[in-house]
Scaffold this motif. Structure first.
Motif, PDB file in Angstrom:
ATOM      1  N   LEU A 215       0.877  -1.279  -0.073  1.00 23.39           N
ATOM      2  CA  LEU A 215      -0.110   0.015   0.099  1.00 23.39           C
ATOM      3  C   LEU A 215       0.689   1.224   0.055  1.00 23.39           C
ATOM      4  CD1 LEU A 215      -2.884  -1.283   2.526  1.00 23.39           C
ATOM      5  CD2 LEU A 215      -3.121  -0.612  -0.087  1.00 23.39           C
ATOM      6  N   ALA A 216       1.904   1.256   0.824  1.00 26.62           N
ATOM      7  CA  ALA A 216       2.637   2.373   0.618  1.00 26.62           C
ATOM      8  C   ALA A 216       3.318   2.895  -0.449  1.00 26.62           C
ATOM      9  CB  ALA A 216       3.990   2.301   1.674  1.00 26.62           C
ATOM     10  N   PRO A 217       3.903   1.888  -1.124  1.00 29.55           N
ATOM     11  CA  PRO A 217       4.636   2.335  -2.621  1.00 29.55           C
ATOM     12  C   PRO A 217       3.413   2.455  -3.652  1.00 29.55           C
ATOM     13  CG  PRO A 217       4.950  -0.140  -2.002  1.00 29.55           C
ATOM     14  CD  PRO A 217       4.372   0.574  -0.689  1.00 29.55           C
ATOM     15  N   THR A 218       2.201   1.917  -3.610  1.00 30.75           N
ATOM     16  CA  THR A 218       1.330   2.145  -4.555  1.00 30.75           C
ATOM     17  C   THR A 218       0.809   3.496  -4.302  1.00 30.75           C
ATOM     18  OG1 THR A 218       0.554  -0.249  -4.520  1.00 30.75           O
ATOM     19  CG2 THR A 218      -1.159   1.434  -5.182  1.00 30.75           C
ATOM     20  N   GLU A 269      -5.046  -6.615  -8.067  1.00 29.30           N
ATOM     21  CA  GLU A 269      -3.883  -7.330  -8.129  1.00 29.30           C
ATOM     22  C   GLU A 269      -3.033  -6.851  -9.154  1.00 29.30           C
ATOM     23  OE1 GLU A 269      -6.747  -9.712  -5.954  1.00 29.30           O
ATOM     24  OE2 GLU A 269      -6.747  -8.670  -7.712  1.00 29.30           O
ATOM     25  N   ARG A 270      -3.630  -6.289 -10.334  1.00 33.91           N
ATOM     26  CA  ARG A 270      -2.711  -5.764 -11.596  1.00 33.91           C
ATOM     27  C   ARG A 270      -2.590  -4.139 -11.701  1.00 33.91           C
ATOM     28  NH1 ARG A 270      -6.097  -9.631 -15.491  1.00 33.91           N
ATOM     29  NH2 ARG A 270      -5.258 -11.719 -14.738  1.00 33.91           N
ATOM     30  N   GLY A 271      -3.743  -3.594 -10.953  1.00 31.87           N
ATOM     31  CA  GLY A 271      -3.837  -2.059 -11.109  1.00 31.87           C
ATOM     32  C   GLY A 271      -2.577  -1.407 -10.363  1.00 31.87           C
ATOM     33  N   ALA A 272      -1.912  -1.703  -9.481  1.00 31.54           N
ATOM     34  CA  ALA A 272      -0.917  -1.309  -8.699  1.00 31.54           C
ATOM     35  C   ALA A 272       0.596  -1.155  -9.621  1.00 31.54           C
ATOM     36  CB  ALA A 272      -0.445  -1.526  -7.374  1.00 31.54           C
ATOM     37  N   LEU A 313      -4.845   4.497  -7.373  1.00 33.52           N
ATOM     38  CA  LEU A 313      -5.640   4.803  -6.157  1.00 33.52           C
ATOM     39  C   LEU A 313      -6.745   3.703  -6.147  1.00 33.52           C
ATOM     40  CD1 LEU A 313      -7.162   6.907  -4.429  1.00 33.52           C
ATOM     41  CD2 LEU A 313      -8.182   8.001  -6.539  1.00 33.52           C
ATOM     42  N   THR A 314      -7.521   3.103  -7.183  1.00 34.52           N
ATOM     43  CA  THR A 314      -8.283   2.181  -7.112  1.00 34.52           C
ATOM     44  C   THR A 314      -7.850   0.881  -6.491  1.00 34.52           C
ATOM     45  OG1 THR A 314      -9.542   2.993  -8.877  1.00 34.52           O
ATOM     46  CG2 THR A 314     -10.041   0.614  -8.212  1.00 34.52           C
ATOM     47  N   ALA A 315      -6.537   0.428  -6.858  1.00 37.51           N
ATOM     48  CA  ALA A 315      -5.708  -0.524  -6.448  1.00 37.51           C
ATOM     49  C   ALA A 315      -5.502  -0.312  -4.943  1.00 37.51           C
ATOM     50  CB  ALA A 315      -4.636  -0.915  -7.059  1.00 37.51           C
ATOM     51  N   GLY A 316      -5.122   0.652  -4.466  1.00 37.31           N
ATOM     52  CA  GLY A 316      -4.910   0.791  -3.070  1.00 37.31           C
ATOM     53  C   GLY A 316      -5.962   0.769  -2.080  1.00 37.31           C
ATOM     54  N   LEU A 317      -7.175   1.507  -2.528  1.00 34.99           N
ATOM     55  CA  LEU A 317      -8.263   1.554  -1.868  1.00 34.99           C
ATOM     56  C   LEU A 317      -9.009   0.044  -1.537  1.00 34.99           C
ATOM     57  CD1 LEU A 317      -9.846   4.864  -2.871  1.00 34.99           C
ATOM     58  CD2 LEU A 317      -8.965   4.519  -0.847  1.00 34.99           C
TER      59      LEU A 317
END
Length: 387
Positions: A215-218, A269-272, A313-317
């Motif tokens: 999450l932090a790097p994303t 899984e792929r967004g970040a 943003l979507t991947a992290g949320l």
């Protein structure tokens, strides 16, 4: 059926309220070019004004999530939504005062830190366990749309309308009033006081390693990418010639691409890693724009950088909702946003590197950062969130 309809209306109302607050955050972005002329500001001044937003935001995030876990979501979102309108009004006299510009951006960051983190936790709870993905998408898209529309609206109103340093803020206040009014029918989702420390980022023990590794790097790419596209690159490509409307177009294009990517990039899984990869390509195209001194080449750079931020943003949320227990959901959203808004300091960092080493070497070297993070995130996701 009636209950489902009422629930959707409540989600729609909260989504619109979140959008109305997000709309105000980027109204000043294209107006930085006006302030540069009226206050005789340097590029370092401009990037510092833009970046101090992150300082206020991170300070607010350190307490807002945990406070909302204890006192409730409405208790923070509504009052700070009102403050968002007051801050927009503060920017009107700030056109002739550098201290007021700094104060306005600092307060704007604090308001955003509270509302974005707490409203996203509120959305997740209103949606229920089956609606976590939908809530994450709503939060990402409404925030990104607000970010995207603001600079385009502000740039056009400033260049072609009356009162260029007042009208854009007044329009935001009008939209915000409607957004806050819509919250009247949205119920509170925290029904018991949750004691604990107010100043913490709320990471449960089992989530700490995934948070640090994923999450932090994303989060870092979410605002670093569009912020560079909207502020630094236009200044480097045409230092004295970019019009306010064109700067607003670039900001709107970057953040509009972020909103579209946030809507379509539903696979966490792929967004970040994909978002980071797009950011790396966007930076590379930005280098080409600087070398060629080409305004048109800034357009694809803005699209790529914005899309990268939206996917992150979507991947992290989505991952945050998956990892957070109910009793720390607000605090964990705050932790995620705290890292996200560190990215607003990227234009300032790059401006400093540009002054020390030159624009092309600094930007070219920086391409390696999101490229390396893309590889890291892909590897970590395969390990932490297996298919």
């Amino acid at each position: 059926m009636r209950g489902a309809t009422a629930g959707r209306r409540q989600l729609d109302a909260l989504t619109f309220a979140l959008f109305s607050v997000a709309l105000g955050t980027n109204v000043p972005t294209p107006l930085l070019l006006v302030y540069r002329d009226t206050l005789e500001l340097s590029e370092s001044d401009l990037t510092a004004i833009f970046g101090c937003y992150a300082v206020g935001l991170i300070l607010a995030l350190s307490v807002s999530g945990a406070a909302s876990d204890r006192f409730g979501r409405r208790a923070l979102v509504i009052p700070f939504g009102v403050v968002a309108g007051l801050v927009s009004l503060l920017f009107i006299p700030a056109a002739e005062s550098l201290p007021l510009l700094y104060a306005g951006r600092l307060l704007q960051g604090a308001v955003s830190g509270v509302v974005f983190s707490v409203a996203n936790a509120w959305l997740q709870e209103l949606a229920g366990p089956e609606g976590q993905q939908s809530a994450a998408t709503r939060g990402a898209v409404s925030t990104s749309l607000g970010f995207a529309i603001a600079p385009a609206m502000s740039g056009v109103l400033a260049q072609y309308g009356p009162a260029p340093t007042a009208l854009p803020y007044l329009v935001h206040v009008g939209v915000l009033v409607l957004g806050l009014a819509a919250l009247r029918g949205v119920p509170e989702t925290v029904h018991e006081r949750r004691p604990g420390r107010l100043m913490h980022l709320g990471l449960p023990r089992e989530a700490r390693r995934p948070f640090r590794a994923l999450l932090a790097p994303t989060a870092l790419g979410i605002f670093a990418f569009p912020a560079v596209a909207a502020t630094l690159l236009p200044l480097l490509v045409v230092p004295d010639g970019v019009g306010v409307a064109y700067a607003g177009l670039l900001g709107g294009l970057a953040l509009g691409s972020s909103a579209v990517a946030a809507r379509v990039g539903r696979t966490a899984e792929r967004g970040a890693p994909l978002g980071m990869a797009l950011g790396a390509v966007g930076f590379a195209v930005g280098v080409v724009a600087v070398v060629l001194e080409s305004e048109p080449v800034l357009l694809p750079s803005a699209v790529l950088l914005g899309a990268g931020g939206g996917l992150c943003l979507t991947a992290g949320l989505t991952l945050t909702a998956r990892l957070a227990p109910a009793e720390t959901r607000g605090a964990m959203n705050s932790a995620f946003y705290a890292f996200a808004y560190i990215g607003f300091g990227t234009p300032l960092l790059l401006a400093w590197l540009t002054s020390a080493f030159g624009a092309v070497p600094a930007l070219a070297a920086f391409v390696a950062v999101p490229a390396g993070l893309a590889v890291w995130l892909w590897s970590e996701l395969r390990r932490t969130v297996p298919d």
